[in-house]
Design a protein around this motif. Sequence first.
Motif, PDB file in Angstrom:
ATOM      1  N   TYR A   1       0.676  -0.902  -0.381  1.00 49.44           N
ATOM      2  CA  TYR A   1      -0.198  -0.212  -0.092  1.00 49.44           C
ATOM      3  C   TYR A   1       0.484   1.393   0.358  1.00 49.44           C
ATOM      4  N   PHE A   2       2.097   0.988   0.732  1.00 51.54           N
ATOM      5  CA  PHE A   2       3.100   2.756   0.872  1.00 51.54           C
ATOM      6  C   PHE A   2       3.438   2.512  -0.523  1.00 51.54           C
ATOM      7  N   ARG A   3       4.032   1.502  -1.311  1.00 51.17           N
ATOM      8  CA  ARG A   3       4.533   0.862  -2.375  1.00 51.17           C
ATOM      9  C   ARG A   3       3.009   1.904  -3.592  1.00 51.17           C
ATOM     10  N   ALA A   4       2.277   1.486  -3.693  1.00 48.36           N
ATOM     11  CA  ALA A   4       1.679   1.881  -4.788  1.00 48.36           C
ATOM     12  C   ALA A   4       1.066   3.406  -4.248  1.00 48.36           C
ATOM     13  N   ASN A   5       0.362   4.313  -3.267  1.00 49.39           N
ATOM     14  CA  ASN A   5       0.531   5.429  -3.174  1.00 49.39           C
ATOM     15  C   ASN A   5       2.377   6.308  -3.010  1.00 49.39           C
ATOM     16  N   MET A   6       2.798   5.850  -2.634  1.00 49.43           N
ATOM     17  CA  MET A   6       4.116   6.560  -3.225  1.00 49.43           C
ATOM     18  C   MET A   6       4.500   6.419  -4.800  1.00 49.43           C
ATOM     19  N   LEU A   7       4.772   5.483  -5.840  1.00 50.12           N
ATOM     20  CA  LEU A   7       4.118   5.467  -7.170  1.00 50.12           C
ATOM     21  C   LEU A   7       3.150   6.688  -7.838  1.00 50.12           C
ATOM     22  N   GLU A   8       1.510   6.788  -7.026  1.00 50.09           N
ATOM     23  CA  GLU A   8       0.972   6.961  -7.414  1.00 50.09           C
ATOM     24  C   GLU A   8       1.402   8.681  -6.966  1.00 50.09           C
ATOM     25  N   VAL A   9       1.580   9.270  -6.371  1.00 53.77           N
ATOM     26  CA  VAL A   9       1.755  10.910  -5.683  1.00 53.77           C
ATOM     27  C   VAL A   9       3.087  10.633  -6.357  1.00 53.77           C
ATOM     28  N   ILE A  10       4.473   9.990  -6.590  1.00 51.62           N
ATOM     29  CA  ILE A  10       5.995  10.171  -7.615  1.00 51.62           C
ATOM     30  C   ILE A  10       5.331  11.227  -9.125  1.00 51.62           C
ATOM     31  N   LYS A  11       4.066  10.876  -9.388  1.00 44.40           N
ATOM     32  CA  LYS A  11       3.452  10.401 -11.204  1.00 44.40           C
ATOM     33  C   LYS A  11       2.924  11.960 -11.229  1.00 44.40           C
ATOM     34  N   GLN A  12       2.492  12.723  -9.431  1.00 40.35           N
ATOM     35  CA  GLN A  12       2.031  14.011  -9.749  1.00 40.35           C
ATOM     36  C   GLN A  12       2.695  15.311 -10.441  1.00 40.35           C
ATOM     37  N   ASP A  13       1.307  16.240 -10.805  1.00 39.22           N
ATOM     38  CA  ASP A  13       2.705  17.718 -11.388  1.00 39.22           C
ATOM     39  C   ASP A  13       3.473  17.966 -11.268  1.00 39.22           C
ATOM     40  N   TYR A  14       2.687  18.145  -9.160  1.00 37.51           N
ATOM     41  CA  TYR A  14       3.594  18.841  -7.821  1.00 37.51           C
ATOM     42  C   TYR A  14       4.662  18.248  -7.605  1.00 37.51           C
ATOM     43  N   ILE A  15       5.175  16.753  -8.167  1.00 36.87           N
ATOM     44  CA  ILE A  15       6.142  16.582  -7.963  1.00 36.87           C
ATOM     45  C   ILE A  15       7.458  16.599  -9.047  1.00 36.87           C
TER      46      ILE A  15
ATOM     47  N   LEU B   1       5.971  12.316  -0.045  1.00 31.90           N
ATOM     48  CA  LEU B   1       5.873  11.538   1.685  1.00 31.90           C
ATOM     49  C   LEU B   1       4.646  11.566   2.031  1.00 31.90           C
ATOM     50  N   ARG B   2       4.688  13.352   2.260  1.00 32.75           N
ATOM     51  CA  ARG B   2       3.438  13.562   3.255  1.00 32.75           C
ATOM     52  C   ARG B   2       2.581  13.333   2.408  1.00 32.75           C
ATOM     53  N   ASN B   3       2.515  13.433   0.772  1.00 30.21           N
ATOM     54  CA  ASN B   3       0.986  13.231   0.229  1.00 30.21           C
ATOM     55  C   ASN B   3       0.670  12.161   0.320  1.00 30.21           C
ATOM     56  N   ALA B   4       1.542  10.587   0.380  1.00 28.32           N
ATOM     57  CA  ALA B   4       0.965   9.672   0.330  1.00 28.32           C
ATOM     58  C   ALA B   4       0.855   9.595   1.016  1.00 28.32           C
ATOM     59  N   LEU B   5       1.400  10.011   2.622  1.00 27.60           N
ATOM     60  CA  LEU B   5       1.115   9.396   4.212  1.00 27.60           C
ATOM     61  C   LEU B   5      -0.555   9.802   3.981  1.00 27.60           C
ATOM     62  N   LEU B   6      -0.945  10.712   3.683  1.00 27.59           N
ATOM     63  CA  LEU B   6      -2.950  11.170   4.077  1.00 27.59           C
ATOM     64  C   LEU B   6      -3.577   9.868   3.721  1.00 27.59           C
ATOM     65  N   PRO B   7      -3.214   8.889   2.592  1.00 30.79           N
ATOM     66  CA  PRO B   7      -4.541   7.926   2.721  1.00 30.79           C
ATOM     67  C   PRO B   7      -3.730   6.979   3.990  1.00 30.79           C
ATOM     68  N   LEU B   8      -3.084   6.796   4.448  1.00 26.62           N
ATOM     69  CA  LEU B   8      -2.530   5.917   5.375  1.00 26.62           C
ATOM     70  C   LEU B   8      -2.779   6.133   6.515  1.00 26.62           C
ATOM     71  N   ILE B   9      -2.979   7.669   7.534  1.00 25.02           N
ATOM     72  CA  ILE B   9      -3.449   8.148   8.400  1.00 25.02           C
ATOM     73  C   ILE B   9      -4.924   7.071   8.364  1.00 25.02           C
ATOM     74  N   THR B  10      -5.879   6.965   7.323  1.00 27.00           N
ATOM     75  CA  THR B  10      -6.729   6.028   7.593  1.00 27.00           C
ATOM     76  C   THR B  10      -6.741   4.640   7.889  1.00 27.00           C
ATOM     77  N   LEU B  11      -6.062   4.321   7.391  1.00 27.35           N
ATOM     78  CA  LEU B  11      -5.542   3.046   7.568  1.00 27.35           C
ATOM     79  C   LEU B  11      -5.287   2.647   8.707  1.00 27.35           C
TER      80      LEU B  11
ATOM     81  N   GLN C   1      -2.726   2.518 -13.369  1.00 24.07           N
ATOM     82  CA  GLN C   1      -2.156   1.111 -12.062  1.00 24.07           C
ATOM     83  C   GLN C   1      -1.148   0.711 -12.027  1.00 24.07           C
ATOM     84  N   LYS C   2       0.088   0.798 -12.517  1.00 28.41           N
ATOM     85  CA  LYS C   2       0.506   0.068 -12.310  1.00 28.41           C
ATOM     86  C   LYS C   2       1.412   0.143 -10.904  1.00 28.41           C
ATOM     87  N   ILE C   3       1.046  -1.139  -9.745  1.00 33.87           N
ATOM     88  CA  ILE C   3       1.555  -1.406  -8.355  1.00 33.87           C
ATOM     89  C   ILE C   3       2.182  -2.785  -8.855  1.00 33.87           C
TER      90      ILE C   3
END
Lengths: 327, 321, 321, 306
Positions: C206-220, C239-249, D304-306
Motif C-alpha cells: 500500500y505504501f509503495r502504491a501510494n508513493m508511486l501514485e504521488v510521484i507521478k503527480q504534477d507537483y512532484i 511522502l506527505r501526500n502519500a501518507l494522507l490515505p495511510l492516516i485512515t488505515l 495503475q501499475k503497482i
Amino acid sequence: MARNIVEFRNLKTYFYTEEGVVKAVNDVSFSIREGETVCVVGESGCGKSVTALSLMRLIQSPPGKIVGGEIIFDGRDILKLSDAEMRRIRGNEIGMIFQEPMTSLNPVLTIGDQLMEPLMLHKHMTKKEAWNKAIELIKQVGIPRAEQIMTSYPHELSGGMRQRIMIAMAISCDPKLLIADEPTTALDVTIQAQILDLLRRLKEEKKMALMLITHDLGIVAEMADYVVVMYAGKVIEEAPVRELFKNPKHPYTRGLLKAKPVIGRRQERLYTIPGQVPNPIDLGDFCYFSDRCEYTMDVCRKKMPPFVADENGHKVACWLYEGEWKK
Amino acid sequence: MSEPLIEVKNLKKYFPIRGGVLQRTIGYVKAVDGVSFTINKGETLSLVGESGCGKSTVGRTIIRLYDKTDGDVLFKGIPIHSLKKSELRKLRPKMQMVFQDPFSSLNPRLRIGDAVGEALLDHGLVSKNELRDRVIEALEMCGLASYHIDRYPHEFSGGQRQRIGIARALILDPEFIVLDEPVSSLDVSIQAQIINLLMDLQQQKGLTYLFISHDLSVVEHISTRVAVMYLGNIVEMASRDELFDHPLHPYTQALLSAVPIPDPDLKRERIILEGDIPSPANPPKGCKFHTRCPFAKDICKEQVPEFRDVGGGHYVACHLV
Amino acid sequence: MTQFIIRRLLQSIPTLIGASIIIFLIFALAPGDYVTRQFENPKMTPERMEQLRALYGLDKPLPERYLRWAGNMLRGEMGDSLMFKKPVISVINDFIWNSFLLGVAIMFFEWLIASIIGIYSAVRQYSVFDTIATLIIFMLYSLPSFFLGLVLLKFFAVDLRWFPVGGMITTGSNYTGWAYIMDVAKHMVLPVATLTLISVGGLSRYFRANMLEVIKQDYIRTARAKGLKERTVIFKHALRNALLPLITLFTLEIPSLFAGAMITERIYNWPGIGKVVLQAIYVRDYPLFLGYTMLITVLTILANILADVLYGIADPRVRLK
Amino acid sequence: MERPTPTLDYRRKNKKRGGTSLWQDAFRRFIKNKYAILGLVILTFMILFAFIGPYFSPHQDVPDVTKANQPPSKEHWLGTDNLGRDVLLRLMLAGRISLTVGIAATLILLLIGVSLGAISGYYGGWVDVIIMRIADIIYAMPGLPILIVMGAIMSDLKIPPAHRIYYVMFILGIISWVGVARLVRSQILSLKEQEFMLATEVLGLRDSKKIIKHLFPNVLPTVIVAGTLGVASSIISESALSFLGLGVVPPTPSWGYMLSAANNMIDFAKRPWLWIPPGVAIMLTVLAINFVGDALRDAFDPRQKI
C-alpha cells in the motif's frame, strides 16, 4: 546581436513503450537568445513539451531517455552536468511553469512554504528574508493580500491565482530563462489575457529569455519574437515572428494558419488539413507530413527534407523549396 | 423569421449545497439563474462564456439530462419537463447531444457499430438486418470508413472519436442537437475538420444546433446567433454579425478583446478584466458583473439590469447601454 | 469540525443498534446455551436446568432479553462472565492489556518495516530490491497466520529452543524490574514476529502504491523543476501526500490493538483477550463474548470517525462540515 | 468537404479488420506477466493435484491402525496419520474441499456484494442509504470472532458433518461481501459521471440496456480482480475456522482441519509431516491466486501499475 542563452543541437529524446520506440524529439536544433521570447508551436504530441523537459532534464526514465545531441545552456552542455550541478540550474537559472495550475502546486504545503523553498535553497536566504522576498514576489505577480496568501493552501486559490503563484515561484531566483509550457491552456480567456500580460511585463522587467510553448497561434503572434514550428518530433520551420506570419513556407504551417478561425475574419468554410498526426511509433525516414500535404511529391515519401535557411534566416524543412537552396 | 424549434422560458437550475448536522440544504449553486431564448429551425445558436457560467448546464437541462428548478423548455411546443419517462424516451431521438470529451463519451468496451447503432435498435426504428447498413451509412457520412464498425474506441484518435459521437447522434435522424464544446479538446487541424463536418451536416439535414463553447473565434464561425453567459445569466444576445461587430455589454467587449489574434502587426486596445469570476454559489448582488466591470456605477451594485431588446433582436442586460 | 463530529456520532447510533441486534441474535438463536453446555449431565434434572436458566435470565422472550441486555450495556454493565464468575468488564480489563502490549509492538514493527520497504521500492521501482521485496511480500501475505505461527514455534522454540514455547512469563519465576521486562520481551518475540510478518506485506504494498501514485503527480515535477534535492522531493513533497490515505488505515487499525489475535494468542498461549474470548466461545460464555464484541464494534465505529477527523486535519483540501 | 478524409488507422500495426477489445488487450498484458504465468502454473498444478491426483494414489482413504503415525517413506511419501491413512492422499482430498469452499464462498460473496453494490450505486436515494448502512454495520463488527462463533453455533445446531461445508461457504460469503459492495458501488458512481452514460440517457436507451451493455462490462474487471483475491482470503478464512475445529470437520478433511493436528503437542513436535504439508499447500495456493489477481489488476488497468 545578443548571444545565445540556449542552444539545442540535434536533441533526440525517445520513449521506449510497449508498442515500440516513440521518437518524441527527433533531431531538434534551435536556439534562444538572451532576453528573447521564442514560441515553440505545434499540436499535441509534436514533442514541444518534451523538448522543454529535456532542457530541464526532467524526462521520466523509464520510459523516456535523452539519447543524443547537446543542449548548451549559458556555455555548458546541460546533458553532461552532474545531477547536483543540474539541480543548481533548475529553479535558479531556468524557471519553469506548467499547463495545469490546479495540480502543479503541492496540495499539502502552504503557498508560502512552496515559494520560499527555492529562495532558501538557491539564494541561501534565511527564513525571514525568504518570507519577505516571497511577499514581494506575490505582489509582483499582481495578487493582493500577500500575507494572507502566504499561509493559504493551493486549493483556496483560483486557477488564475495559482498560475500567478507558479510564475512567482519560477522567477523567484531571477532566472536567465523562463520556460512556460502551455501556461494558459487550462485557463479562461479573460484570465489568459491577464497571465500573458503578466508574463510580458515580467520578461521586460527581469530581462530574461522566455521559451513559450503553445498550440495557439494567436498567443504566438502576441508574444513571440521568434517562432519554432514542430511536427511529429521535428522542427519543420522557424523564423522571426513577422516573417513567419507574413510568409509561412511549410504547408503545415500554412495549413494551421488557415484552419484556425480568426475573430473578425469571417469565411464560408474553414481550410482543413486532412487526416491526422501520424502514429509516432517506428516512423520511417521521409517527410512525416507527406500523407497530409496537398503538395506531396514522390521525393517527400522517400527522403527526409533537410532543414535549410533562406537569405532572411527563415528556415524550413520541405522539398518544395529545393529549387531555392541551389542558388 | 422562421418558426422556433426550442423555446426556453426563464429556465433555472440550482444545485443544492448541503451542510449542517443533518446535511440539510443550506444554499444553492445557481448554475442557471433565469435564462430565456428561442432557437429557430435550422439555425445555430451559440452559448458562449467562461467556466462556471452555466452554459453546459443550460444545454443539459434543455434536453432534460437534468431536471429543471424552474421555468420551461418547449420543443416544438411540447413542454419537455412535464413529460412522463416513457413519453420522454419516445422523444429522445429527436433531440441529441454531442459531448465534449471524446475519450469519456464512448463506452470503451463497446464496438463502434454497437455504440452507433444500439439506440436505433432499442427504439425499434430499424430491423436487425438493416442495422448494419444504416450504421455504415452514418459512419461514412461522418468521414469514417465502413470497416471501423468492428473496432473499439481506444483504436481511434480524438478527432475520429468525435466523428463517432456525431454519427451516434445523427443516425437517429434528430431535429435538434446540443453540441457541448465538441471541438475544444481537439487540435487546430482536427478542429477545422469537425467544424466543417458539423456545418455540412446541418446544411444537408436542416439540423438545428445549440453550440456551447468558450472559444469565440469558433463561435463566430459557426453561429447564426450568439448568447453570452456570465454567472448563470445571458448578458447579451444578438445575431452573429451584430454581436461581433457591435458588442454592447462590457463583458462581451472584454471577452472579444481578450482573444489573441494570429497577426503580429495588429495592435489592439485590450480590456483586461481584473480579478476572478465570482463563485456561482455566492454571486454578487445587482449586476453580477459589477465586481469586474471597468465601467461599473453605483446602480450596478444594487439593481439587476433588465435583459432587454435594444433594437433588431439585439438583447443586452446592462444599465449603461 | 464539532458539527462534523456530532453528525458522525449521531449517524453511528443506528449502526450501533443494528450491530448489537445482529450480534445478540446470533447467540440468542443458537440452541446450546451456557446451561446446557456446562451443566448437562445425567444427574441434572430438567427442573434444575430451568431454575438455572431463570437464574441467568435465559428463560425470557427474545425482545425482552435484548432490551434488558442493551439497557445494561448502555449503563456500562456487561453482566458477569459465566466462565470466570466475575464481571465481564473486569475480565476484559484483566486480559485486554496483554493483548494491547502485543498489538502495540506489532503495529510499531509493521509500520516501521512497511514504510521502509514501501518507500524504497517505490523510489527504486523495478530495481532488484523492489523485485525481491515484492516476491517476499507476496509470500508473506499468502501465509495463514496460524501456520506461520506454528512453523516459527516449532523451529525457534521447540527445535532450537531460542525462545519459550508460550505464555507471557516463565512459569514459576518471580522476576521483577528489568528481569521481568526481559522475560516478557522474550515471550513476545515469536507472536510479534508472526503477526508482523503477516501484516507487513499488505501495508508495504500500500505504501509503495501510494508513493508511486504521488510521484507521478504534477507537483512532484514542479518540486524537481525548482532544483530541490531528491531527498527533499521524496520526503517533503511526496511522502506527505502519500501518507494522507495511510492516516485512515492507521486509525482503523487502532481497534485491533484491543481486539487481540485469537488464533496466534492461542498458539503461543498468550494470556490475551483473544485467547480468552476464543475459550469463551468454546464454553458458550455469552456475556463475555457479547461484551467483547460490542466493545470492539464501538471502538471500530469510533475509529472510523477519528479517521475522518484526522484526515480532515491532515489534508488542507478537506473541510469538515 | 474538399477531399475525402483519408482514413488512417490510429495504430498502423493493427492490420486486421476486426478491432481489438480491451479484453483482448488485457489478456495480452496478462500473459506477458511472469508472476501471472507462475501463478497459473501453480494453480493448475494444485487443481490437478486435488481433483485428479487421488486416482493415481495407490492408497485408499481408510484407517489402518497397523500403519499409524509412520514418517515419510517410499511407500507413504508424506507418512501416515494417527489412523494409518496416507497423508499425501488426505492432502489431495482436503485440497478438493479447500478449493471448493474457497471458490463457492467467493461466488456467494460476489453475488451478494455485486448486486447490493450495483443497486446501491445505480439507484441511489434511500435504497443506497439502507444498503450502505447495513454494510457499515457488518463492517463495524469484528469478523473473525463472529465467524468463529457461527462455526460454534453450527456445532450446537448439530449440523451433519457432510453439510457443514455448505454452511461454511455460506457464512464466509455473508460476512465478507461488504468490501465488494462498496467497490462496485463506487465504480458505478464514477461510471455514472462519464459522458457515455449521459449519452445512453440522451439516446433514450432502456434501463436494462444501460445496465447490461454499458455498466456491467465496465464493472466486470473490478469484480474479476476482487473475486480472484476473494478466493485467496476465503481459503485462508476457511482454514482458520477448520483449524479451530469449527469449520469443515471429519470425515471430509480440509487443509485447515489437517493443520489442526498441530494442536496435539506430540504430533506438533514429533510428526511435522502431519501439519506442514497442508500449510505449504495453503500457502502455495493462496500465493498463486494472489499472483494471478495482482496480474489481472495490472492487465485491466495498465495505468495503475503497482
